[in-house]
Structure formats: structure tokens, C-alpha cells
Design a protein around this motif. Sequence first.
Motif, short mmCIF file in Angstrom:
data_model
loop_
_atom_site.label_atom_id
_atom_site.label_comp_id
_atom_site.label_asym_id
_atom_site.label_seq_id
_atom_site.Cartn_x
_atom_site.Cartn_y
_atom_site.Cartn_z
N ARG A 141 0.83 -1.22 0.00
CA ARG A 141 0.00 0.00 0.00
C ARG A 141 0.85 1.25 0.00
O ARG A 141 0.41 2.29 -0.49
CB ARG A 141 -0.93 0.00 1.22
N VAL A 142 2.02 1.17 0.61
CA VAL A 142 2.95 2.30 0.65
C VAL A 142 4.29 1.81 0.09
O VAL A 142 5.17 1.37 0.84
CB VAL A 142 3.14 2.82 2.09
N PRO A 143 4.44 1.85 -1.23
CA PRO A 143 5.69 1.35 -1.82
C PRO A 143 6.88 2.18 -1.33
O PRO A 143 6.76 3.39 -1.16
CB PRO A 143 5.49 1.55 -3.32
N SER A 144 7.99 1.49 -1.09
CA SER A 144 9.19 2.24 -0.72
C SER A 144 10.21 2.07 -1.83
O SER A 144 10.17 1.10 -2.58
CB SER A 144 9.74 1.73 0.61
N SER A 145 11.12 3.04 -1.93
CA SER A 145 12.12 2.96 -2.99
C SER A 145 13.14 1.87 -2.65
O SER A 145 13.35 1.54 -1.49
CB SER A 145 12.80 4.31 -3.18
N ARG A 240 -9.12 -5.69 5.28
CA ARG A 240 -7.70 -5.40 5.55
C ARG A 240 -7.39 -5.34 7.04
O ARG A 240 -8.17 -4.75 7.81
CB ARG A 240 -7.31 -4.06 4.93
N TYR A 241 -6.23 -5.89 7.42
CA TYR A 241 -5.74 -5.82 8.80
C TYR A 241 -4.29 -5.37 8.77
O TYR A 241 -3.42 -6.12 8.31
CB TYR A 241 -5.84 -7.18 9.48
N LEU A 242 -4.03 -4.17 9.26
CA LEU A 242 -2.64 -3.72 9.41
C LEU A 242 -2.05 -4.40 10.64
O LEU A 242 -2.77 -4.67 11.59
CB LEU A 242 -2.60 -2.21 9.66
N VAL A 243 -0.75 -4.65 10.61
CA VAL A 243 -0.08 -5.22 11.79
C VAL A 243 1.10 -4.34 12.17
O VAL A 243 1.99 -4.11 11.36
CB VAL A 243 0.44 -6.65 11.52
N GLY A 244 1.09 -3.85 13.41
CA GLY A 244 2.24 -3.10 13.92
C GLY A 244 1.99 -1.60 13.96
O GLY A 244 1.35 -1.03 13.08
N ARG A 245 2.58 -0.98 15.01
CA ARG A 245 2.47 0.48 15.15
C ARG A 245 3.15 1.18 13.99
O ARG A 245 2.71 2.21 13.51
CB ARG A 245 3.14 0.92 16.46
N ASP A 246 4.27 0.60 13.52
CA ASP A 246 4.99 1.20 12.40
C ASP A 246 4.09 1.27 11.16
O ASP A 246 4.03 2.29 10.47
CB ASP A 246 6.29 0.44 12.10
N ALA A 247 3.35 0.18 10.90
CA ALA A 247 2.49 0.14 9.72
C ALA A 247 1.38 1.20 9.84
O ALA A 247 1.08 1.92 8.87
CB ALA A 247 1.88 -1.25 9.57
N GLU A 248 0.80 1.30 11.04
CA GLU A 248 -0.29 2.28 11.22
C GLU A 248 0.23 3.70 11.02
O GLU A 248 -0.40 4.52 10.34
CB GLU A 248 -0.87 2.13 12.64
N THR A 249 1.39 4.00 11.62
CA THR A 249 1.94 5.36 11.53
C THR A 249 2.29 5.70 10.09
O THR A 249 1.92 6.76 9.56
CB THR A 249 3.23 5.46 12.39
N ILE A 250 3.00 4.80 9.43
CA ILE A 250 3.49 5.12 8.08
C ILE A 250 2.33 5.24 7.09
O ILE A 250 2.30 6.16 6.26
CB ILE A 250 4.54 4.07 7.63
N ARG A 254 1.73 8.77 5.32
CA ARG A 254 1.89 8.82 3.85
C ARG A 254 0.61 9.36 3.19
O ARG A 254 0.67 10.08 2.19
CB ARG A 254 2.21 7.40 3.32
N ALA A 255 -0.55 9.04 3.78
CA ALA A 255 -1.82 9.52 3.22
C ALA A 255 -1.91 11.03 3.30
O ALA A 255 -2.60 11.67 2.50
CB ALA A 255 -2.99 8.87 3.96
N ARG A 256 -1.17 11.63 4.26
CA ARG A 256 -1.20 13.09 4.42
C ARG A 256 -0.14 13.78 3.57
O ARG A 256 -0.11 15.00 3.49
CB ARG A 256 -1.00 13.45 5.89
#
Length: 294
Positions: A141-145, A240-250, A254-256
Motif C-alpha cells: 500500500r505504501v511502496p518504498s524505494s 484489511r488488517y494492518l499489523v504493527g504500530r509502524d504500519a499504522e503510523t506510516i 503517507r496519506a497526508r
Amino acid sequence: MTISLITGTSTGIGLATAIRLAKDGHRVYASMRDLERSAPLRAAAEAAGVEIEVVALDVVVDDSVRDAVANILEREGRVDNLVNNAGIDEGDALEETSLGTFRAVMETNFHGAIRCIQAVLPGMRTRRKGCIVNVSSLMGRVPSSGASAYCASKAALEAASESLAAEVSAFDIRVVLVEPGLVLTPIFAKRRLPAAGSPYADLYRRSLALFPKLIESGSTAEDTADVIARAIHTSEPHLRYLVGRDAETILAKRARMTDEDFVAMGRCESDEDFYVAFARHFGIDVRPGDRTAS
Ligand SMILES: NC(=O)c1ccc[n+]([C@@H]2O[C@H](COP(=O)([O-])OP(=O)(O)OC[C@H]3O[C@@H](n4cnc5c(N)ncnc54)[C@H](OP(=O)(O)O)[C@@H]3O)[C@@H](O)[C@H]2O)c1
């Protein structure tokens, strides 16, 4: 008894999920491509006091998937839950990733899941019962380089899962996407390091710098297994189920951001500029040695 088939259970999230579902009372068919790698799973099952059926299944081989599913259907008459967990993380910056690597990553992470889904779906549809869990990633959902092959494979899995969920809801079959952020598993040790002297060396060094900090807010294989189990058992399912605080934050941060802000992070002149931009956009200080949250 609930019959659950899980792919890629030799290590990591797949192993933890096999143990978790067995503890929850499922008859677990824990599959792996190489049965000689089954010792850690067998030891974990013994330690947990649960029984697990360990079976051979290579998600990139048609006959292997067909035979494994046929054997389970012959023994049990059904597969109630399929957890598509098998995955690989290969490839670097797009220019430095061969087409062969792109194909290998897609073949495992995307076509491998499709192959397994097509093997179990006719039975689930006839019985009007079943749950398909696809272990995707935040990076779908949030591709990284620096990881275009992996991100593309997970984005493809996300899109196909969303289509499939709507296609099979009429048959009372559920589709679930589990999207972990960073989970410390052997997947990273299996990864080849990028070539030295690369024109993308800045990118690789900065990507590596993210790891220690993201691990702090990341999750464990057991956390992910817990989310998978809850997604299977819930009476109020989500796609959809996100896992982890890092996933929720990022995901939220990123949406903002604008796409242009995201692209501009690749133009940071120095590592320091990159750390400042990362902290500004994602609220996480990834500067090596300085662990003060911004
Ligand atoms: N770790 C993370 O940070 C993270 C984050 C988001 C999503 N995920 C996803 O979580 C899933 C599990 O990864 P993990 O982190 O637990 O890594 P892992 O410990 O490396 O586990 C991956 C599993 O997939 C298996 N596998 C690879 N190719 C296969 C094939 N052709 N057929 C059958 N099994 C195959 C591996 O078997 P071998 O032992 O034979 O290699 C291993 O059992 C993957 O889909 C990954 O993309 C991981």
C-alpha cells in the motif's frame, strides 16, 4: 474440526501462524517447499504441545500445489482456511533488479498465492464456506524505494484480493489481507546485499538506516499470527488488517503527504537532509545513534 492450510511454514510468520492456529484447535496442514527445513516447526509444535501435519508444497510449482491440496481434500474432504504466507523479498532499485528477479518475486508472492487460491476455491464455493488470508505487506500500500519488485508483487496481491473478495462474497467466502509493517524474521537474512559501488548507494544506505528504528515500533511473527487468527475467527470481518504500530503510523502519515513530497525524498542531498525529511513526514527519527523521537 477446522481444516487450515498454511504456506511457507519453515520459518517466521508462517511457522508462528501454524502454532497459533493449532493452539486454537484447528487441524493445521503446515506446508513448506523443502521438508528438510521442518525441524524448527516440529520443535515449536512439540514445545507448544500441539499436533501439526507437515506437508510439501512449493507455491511456484503447479503439480506441487495441486497434489498437496488434493491430498488434504482426500483426507479431510475440505479446506476451511487457506493462509497464503509464502513469500520472498528480493530485488533492489528497479534499474538494478533483473527481469528474472522481478519474475521470481511475482511468481512466489503473487502467482503462488493465486495458484493456491484456485486450488481450494472450487471446494469452498461448493460448500459456501471458507476464508482466504493473503499475507500482503504495508509495502503493498505504501511502496518504498529500492524494493520495486517486492512492492509490486504485494500491490498486485492487494488488487487481486480486493477483486476476489467481491467475487466470492456471494458464495459466503471471505478474503482477508494482512498487512504487516516490519516483522523481524529470517526474510531479511535471506536477502542479498546490493552491489557495491552502485549509483543508488545513497538510497540503499538510507533504507538500511530505517531498520533499527522501525524494528522498535514493528511487530513479531507471533503478533502477525495473532492478527491472522483473529481475522479468521471474527464475526465482524474486515478486508484489511494492518499489523504493527509502524504500519499504522506510516500508512496514516503517507496519506497526508503529496506524491510530490514522497518523490522529493529521493532527491535529498545528504543523509542528514533525508533524516530530517523522514522525521518531518513520518514523525520517526531514523538518524543512526540518535534515538530521540522527534
Ligand atoms: N518480515 C516482514 O517484515 C514482513 C512484512 C510484511 C509482510 N511479510 C510477508 O510475510 C510472509 C512471511 O514472511 P516472513 O517474514 O515470515 O519470512 P520468512 O521467515 O523468510 O518466511 C517465508 C516463508 O516462505 C517460504 N517460501 C519461499 N518461497 C516459497 C515457495 N516457492 N513455496 C513455498 N514456500 C516458500 C519460505 O521457505 P524457505 O524456508 O524454503 O525459504 C519461508 O517458509 C511473506 O509473504 C512476506 O512477504 C513479511
